[in-house]
Each structure stands twice: as structure tokens, then as C-alpha cells.
Design a protein around this motif. Sequence first.
Motif, PDB file in Angstrom:
ATOM      1  N   ASN A 197       0.834  -1.202   0.000  1.00 16.42           N
ATOM      2  CA  ASN A 197       0.000   0.000   0.000  1.00 16.42           C
ATOM      3  C   ASN A 197       0.869   1.251   0.000  1.00 16.42           C
ATOM      4  OD1 ASN A 197      -2.353  -1.523   0.072  1.00 16.42           O
ATOM      5  ND2 ASN A 197      -2.418  -1.577   2.300  1.00 16.42           N
ATOM      6  N   ARG A 198       1.997   1.188   0.711  1.00 12.13           N
ATOM      7  CA  ARG A 198       2.915   2.332   0.699  1.00 12.13           C
ATOM      8  C   ARG A 198       3.463   2.570  -0.705  1.00 12.13           C
ATOM      9  NH1 ARG A 198       7.686   2.115   4.560  1.00 12.13           N
ATOM     10  NH2 ARG A 198       7.907   4.189   3.641  1.00 12.13           N
ATOM     11  N   ILE A 199       3.794   1.479  -1.395  1.00 14.97           N
ATOM     12  CA  ILE A 199       4.301   1.634  -2.763  1.00 14.97           C
ATOM     13  C   ILE A 199       3.220   2.230  -3.657  1.00 14.97           C
ATOM     14  CG2 ILE A 199       4.975   0.327  -4.808  1.00 14.97           C
ATOM     15  CD1 ILE A 199       6.651  -1.434  -3.135  1.00 14.97           C
ATOM     16  N   SER A 200       1.976   1.755  -3.480  1.00 13.79           N
ATOM     17  CA  SER A 200       0.876   2.305  -4.276  1.00 13.79           C
ATOM     18  C   SER A 200       0.710   3.793  -4.024  1.00 13.79           C
ATOM     19  CB  SER A 200      -0.417   1.551  -3.949  1.00 13.79           C
ATOM     20  OG  SER A 200      -1.506   2.089  -4.667  1.00 13.79           O
ATOM     21  N   GLY A 201       0.739   4.184  -2.743  1.00 11.48           N
ATOM     22  CA  GLY A 201       0.633   5.604  -2.430  1.00 11.48           C
ATOM     23  C   GLY A 201       1.808   6.407  -2.959  1.00 11.48           C
ATOM     24  N   ALA A 202       3.005   5.815  -2.892  1.00  9.25           N
ATOM     25  CA  ALA A 202       4.183   6.519  -3.402  1.00  9.25           C
ATOM     26  C   ALA A 202       4.108   6.699  -4.913  1.00  9.25           C
ATOM     27  CB  ALA A 202       5.447   5.755  -3.021  1.00  9.25           C
ATOM     28  N   LEU A 203       3.618   5.668  -5.623  1.00  9.21           N
ATOM     29  CA  LEU A 203       3.458   5.801  -7.081  1.00  9.21           C
ATOM     30  C   LEU A 203       2.426   6.865  -7.420  1.00  9.21           C
ATOM     31  CD1 LEU A 203       3.564   2.051  -8.183  1.00  9.21           C
ATOM     32  CD2 LEU A 203       5.309   3.792  -8.572  1.00  9.21           C
ATOM     33  N   ALA A 204       1.331   6.921  -6.623  1.00 10.37           N
ATOM     34  CA  ALA A 204       0.335   7.975  -6.846  1.00 10.37           C
ATOM     35  C   ALA A 204       0.951   9.349  -6.618  1.00 10.37           C
ATOM     36  CB  ALA A 204      -0.863   7.757  -5.919  1.00 10.37           C
ATOM     37  N   ALA A 205       1.812   9.457  -5.599  1.00 10.09           N
ATOM     38  CA  ALA A 205       2.490  10.734  -5.353  1.00 10.09           C
ATOM     39  C   ALA A 205       3.424  11.088  -6.502  1.00 10.09           C
ATOM     40  CB  ALA A 205       3.265  10.661  -4.039  1.00 10.09           C
ATOM     41  N   MET A 206       4.073  10.084  -7.089  1.00 10.66           N
ATOM     42  CA  MET A 206       4.940  10.339  -8.236  1.00 10.66           C
ATOM     43  C   MET A 206       4.124  10.804  -9.435  1.00 10.66           C
ATOM     44  SD  MET A 206       7.569   7.113  -7.835  1.00 10.66           S
ATOM     45  CE  MET A 206       8.501   7.496  -9.325  1.00 10.66           C
ATOM     46  N   ARG A 207       2.952  10.177  -9.639  1.00  6.11           N
ATOM     47  CA  ARG A 207       2.086  10.608 -10.739  1.00  6.11           C
ATOM     48  C   ARG A 207       1.572  12.027 -10.510  1.00  6.11           C
ATOM     49  NH1 ARG A 207      -0.504   7.238 -14.183  1.00  6.11           N
ATOM     50  NH2 ARG A 207      -2.465   8.341 -13.867  1.00  6.11           N
ATOM     51  N   ALA A 208       1.394  12.379  -9.239  1.00  4.19           N
ATOM     52  CA  ALA A 208       0.899  13.717  -8.908  1.00  4.19           C
ATOM     53  C   ALA A 208       2.004  14.761  -8.884  1.00  4.19           C
ATOM     54  CB  ALA A 208       0.198  13.687  -7.553  1.00  4.19           C
ATOM     55  N   GLN A 293       3.375  19.325 -32.636  1.00 11.47           N
ATOM     56  CA  GLN A 293       2.711  19.571 -31.355  1.00 11.47           C
ATOM     57  C   GLN A 293       2.103  18.283 -30.818  1.00 11.47           C
ATOM     58  OE1 GLN A 293       2.851  21.985 -29.462  1.00 11.47           O
ATOM     59  NE2 GLN A 293       0.958  22.493 -28.389  1.00 11.47           N
ATOM     60  N   ARG A 294       1.470  17.508 -31.692  1.00 14.14           N
ATOM     61  CA  ARG A 294       0.889  16.231 -31.266  1.00 14.14           C
ATOM     62  C   ARG A 294       1.976  15.291 -30.748  1.00 14.14           C
ATOM     63  NH1 ARG A 294      -4.224  14.402 -32.908  1.00 14.14           N
ATOM     64  NH2 ARG A 294      -3.372  12.289 -32.928  1.00 14.14           N
ATOM     65  N   ALA A 295       3.116  15.258 -31.449  1.00 15.01           N
ATOM     66  CA  ALA A 295       4.202  14.389 -31.008  1.00 15.01           C
ATOM     67  C   ALA A 295       4.750  14.836 -29.657  1.00 15.01           C
ATOM     68  CB  ALA A 295       5.323  14.373 -32.044  1.00 15.01           C
ATOM     69  N   ARG A 296       4.872  16.155 -29.473  1.00 18.84           N
ATOM     70  CA  ARG A 296       5.372  16.667 -28.200  1.00 18.84           C
ATOM     71  C   ARG A 296       4.415  16.333 -27.067  1.00 18.84           C
ATOM     72  NH1 ARG A 296       4.360  20.378 -24.846  1.00 18.84           N
ATOM     73  NH2 ARG A 296       2.679  21.209 -26.114  1.00 18.84           N
ATOM     74  N   ILE A 297       3.107  16.496 -27.317  1.00 20.28           N
ATOM     75  CA  ILE A 297       2.121  16.232 -26.269  1.00 20.28           C
ATOM     76  C   ILE A 297       2.058  14.751 -25.947  1.00 20.28           C
ATOM     77  CG2 ILE A 297      -0.331  16.328 -25.710  1.00 20.28           C
ATOM     78  CD1 ILE A 297      -0.449  18.865 -27.423  1.00 20.28           C
ATOM     79  N   ALA A 298       2.115  13.905 -26.993  1.00 21.12           N
ATOM     80  CA  ALA A 298       2.099  12.458 -26.749  1.00 21.12           C
ATOM     81  C   ALA A 298       3.268  12.047 -25.863  1.00 21.12           C
ATOM     82  CB  ALA A 298       2.150  11.709 -28.078  1.00 21.12           C
ATOM     83  N   ALA A 299       4.429  12.687 -26.066  1.00 23.98           N
ATOM     84  CA  ALA A 299       5.574  12.392 -25.205  1.00 23.98           C
ATOM     85  C   ALA A 299       5.342  12.925 -23.799  1.00 23.98           C
ATOM     86  CB  ALA A 299       6.847  12.995 -25.798  1.00 23.98           C
ATOM     87  N   ALA A 300       4.752  14.113 -23.700  1.00 23.96           N
ATOM     88  CA  ALA A 300       4.512  14.710 -22.383  1.00 23.96           C
ATOM     89  C   ALA A 300       3.524  13.899 -21.579  1.00 23.96           C
ATOM     90  CB  ALA A 300       4.008  16.149 -22.549  1.00 23.96           C
ATOM     91  N   VAL A 301       2.509  13.346 -22.236  1.00 29.50           N
ATOM     92  CA  VAL A 301       1.518  12.538 -21.528  1.00 29.50           C
ATOM     93  C   VAL A 301       2.157  11.300 -20.923  1.00 29.50           C
ATOM     94  CG1 VAL A 301      -0.576  11.156 -21.832  1.00 29.50           C
ATOM     95  CG2 VAL A 301      -0.408  13.400 -22.891  1.00 29.50           C
ATOM     96  N   SER A 302       3.215  10.793 -21.538  1.00 27.07           N
ATOM     97  CA  SER A 302       3.868   9.584 -21.054  1.00 27.07           C
ATOM     98  C   SER A 302       4.765   9.839 -19.861  1.00 27.07           C
ATOM     99  CB  SER A 302       4.703   8.945 -22.170  1.00 27.07           C
ATOM    100  OG  SER A 302       3.889   8.640 -23.289  1.00 27.07           O
ATOM    101  N   VAL A 303       5.037  11.107 -19.544  1.00 24.17           N
ATOM    102  CA  VAL A 303       5.925  11.427 -18.426  1.00 24.17           C
ATOM    103  C   VAL A 303       5.158  11.300 -17.125  1.00 24.17           C
ATOM    104  CG1 VAL A 303       7.361  13.189 -17.358  1.00 24.17           C
ATOM    105  CG2 VAL A 303       7.327  12.939 -19.833  1.00 24.17           C
ATOM    106  N   VAL A 304       5.731  10.576 -16.172  1.00 24.14           N
ATOM    107  CA  VAL A 304       5.103  10.398 -14.867  1.00 24.14           C
ATOM    108  C   VAL A 304       5.398  11.603 -13.994  1.00 24.14           C
ATOM    109  CG1 VAL A 304       5.078   8.973 -12.786  1.00 24.14           C
ATOM    110  CG2 VAL A 304       5.290   7.902 -15.027  1.00 24.14           C
TER     111      VAL A 304
END
Length: 462
Positions: A197-208, A293-304
Motif C-alpha cells: 500500500n505504501r508503494i501504491s501511495g508513493a506511485l500515486a504521489a509520483m504521478r501527482a 505539437q501532437r508528437a510533443r504532447i504524446a511524449a509529455a503525456v507519457s511522463v510520470v
Amino acid sequence: MTTRSLAFRLFVAAAAWIVVVLVVAGVVLLSFYQHATERAFDERLHVYLKTLVADIAGADVGDRTAPGAMGEPRFELPLSGWYWQITRLDKPESNGSKSLFEATLPSLADLDIPDEPGGVREGYIKGPDDRRLRAVERLIDLGEDGRYRVTLAGAADEIDSDIADFQYALLLTFTALGVGLLAAIFLQVRFGLRPLNRISGALAAMRAGQATKLPPDLPDEIVPLARELDALVDANREVVERARTHVGNLAHALKTPLSVIANEAGSAPASPLAEQVQRQVVVMRTQIDHHLQRARIAAAVSVVGTVTEIAPVVDGLVRAMEKIHAAKRLKIKAQIDPSLRFRGEKQDIEEMTGNLIDNACKWAISEVAVRADPIQIDGAVFARITIDDDGPGLSPEERAAAGQRGKRLDETKPGTGLGLAIVQDLVSLYGGRFALDEAPIGGLRAMLDIPALQARIGAHIG
């Protein structure tokens, strides 16, 4: 816990093993106790049996089937469940206790019960009143004085009662023990899996965007997993950065030749060919900008971990639009939930909301309203941004055509017709939604649903 959860599987496996162990242990203990109870009961019967044998051996020939008092009143009471019987085998002589009440006991030998060392048989027989009896039997050979079979029996109810009491106590004890063990296993599983659960919360914090690494103080068994996850996130960032670098290089490599072509066409004598080249250069630049622009955004969406606060972005856009459209003296109102954050880069939400607010200001008569609230779509948190204007609005057919690339519904307004199409492309890359509708204040409403984070989601979502 669900049937697919690791905690459920561990708990069920441990519970099944505990039940099996307790059942086997209960059966073994009950069997041991049953044998011990029978042995104790047999010991009592053997005491009386020895008394009868001693009386037979010491009595005169005519009194050997009529021993004296046994010291047990139940042998005197009719059908008391306690009986003795002496049968002479070489002559038709037989005698029994008064409790037999002229009935006879069956022989264990006739029931094919094998004898034990010493010529003694032990087993269960049916008494004169069909009562279940525990009996011991022994053959005595006095040579010329005759051969005798001595049978002594007692009511098996005592054995059954003791075993039933023990069985009840065993059931209660093992039930309490089983419940306690299951509770301990449940707590152990929950406590043991808490680091997940700590890892799950930490991953959520990384996504945030609140953390860049998993916490280091994890159990030794989970540290390799955490290390691999950190490496995966770092590799993801490296891939995205390389993609952005290649996008920039591609943009520079294409725009420079286009600029040369445009300059050559502009410096050439006026001709239909030169005009056509200049128009196509503009189209190519627009298409290159759009797809890069689409290529840049597609890359940005993949960044955690990329997040952007929505309120400051909208406030900045409102101030900019008030200056750009100052001549119209528009009243632009913004009502934004301050806790909302966009799960993406700042320039992307600026481009999406900026296009929509600018479009609303172009058509508005006197008022534009911007609002952002949290909503849930399929269990995920989204920010719904609505932009209303009090302009002429669009018909349903016009709203359906408004998002088409290069489609301009009114040539009198400045623009390329790519604004709404760009918004549609951007929001689709982020997994959101975009729609047009009638505004409550009379004009057009643009609704933009984009992925978001919101700490107090329960207090705002109906």
C-alpha cells in the motif's frame, strides 16, 4: 478483499491449512481419548473379573458358578447395565448376577472377537434390554474341576458420555483456537502487505508530481521491486527527453528549407506559381506545427509526475484576453476550484483553454464565464472546464462541424479555423473529452474534460 487480491489468496490458503490441521488434530485427539476412556473402563471391568476368577478358583466344586458378593450394588439391581455371568463349558451349568434378571449375555467368542494375550477378550455386546455394553471375557481351565467362561459387562453409556463431553469441549476449544488463528493470520496478512500500500501511495504521489522516487525505508523483500520501478520511471523520462530532442531537431530541419522556399517564392516575379508556392508553404508550416505539437504532447503525456495548477493558468489567460479584447469591454468571470490540478504540462492546458476563451471573446457581446469543477468519469478524477459566452451561438449542425480542421463558420472573424480542431486533438491525447452546447447566458458553451488531481474530491463531486 476480492478473490483476485493477494491478501485474499494468502488468507484463504492459511485458513484452509489451519482448518485441515485442526480437524486432523481433533480426530487424532478424540481417537486417543476414546481409547484411553475404554482402557480405563476396561480396568474397572478387569478388577471385577479378577474377583470372579478368584472366587471360582477358591470355591468348592458345587459353588463355582455362585460366587459371593462383588461389592458393587449395581450387580444386584435388575437391568442396571452391570452384569456378570459364569458358564461351565463341560457341563450345562450357568449362573449370572441378579441384575441380568434371568437373561443371558452373548459370548464374545461367538461374535468372532479375537482373544488377547492371556486368553481375555474385550468388545461391545448387546445387553438384555438392547443396551450397549462393554464386556470382558476370560476362559478358565481347572482341569478335572471343569472349564469355565467368565463374562463381565458394564453399560457403555459411561464411555459414550465421557467421549461426548470431551468432544464438546474439544469442539469449543478448537473453534476458539481456529478463530484466534484466523484473526492472527488476517492481521498478519494485512500488516505484511502494508508496504505494498505504501508503494501504491508513493506511485500515486509520483504521478501527482509530489515525489520523484519511491521511499527507501521498505522491507528487504520489496526493495528490488522498488529499485526496478524507479529505474523504469527514470528510463521513461530519458526516452521522453530524447523524443523531445528529436522533435526539435525535426522542426528545425523542416522549417529552415520551408523558409528558404517561401523567401524564394516571395522574391520571384508575381505569378500564379509563386502565389501557389507561398500558399502551400503556409499550409505545410501549419501541418508541421500541428503534428510536431501532437508528437510533443504524446511524449509529455507519457511522463510520470507532470501536474499543473489550473487556477493560475486560467487567471493568467483571463487577464491576457481582457487586454487583447479590451476594445469590446467584455466582462470575463472566472470561478475555478483552487485545489484542481491538471495532470499534464502547463503549455498544453494554456493552449486548450486559451483557444476556447479566445474564441468565446471573439463572439461574445458583453460577457464570458469560465468555470472549472472536479467530476468523476469511470472512477477517475477529471476537471470540467466550461467557457460560456453571450454571443449568437451555433446551431446543432454548426456545432458538429465546428471541430473540423480548417472549418470556419464566419470568414469575418480572424483565424485559421484550426483552434477547435487543435483543442480536440489535445484533449483526445490526454484521454479527455470536448463538446459544444448551448450556454445558459445565451451563446455557445464549450466543455473541456481533462484528467486532474483533487485532494478534497469527496467534498465537491455530487
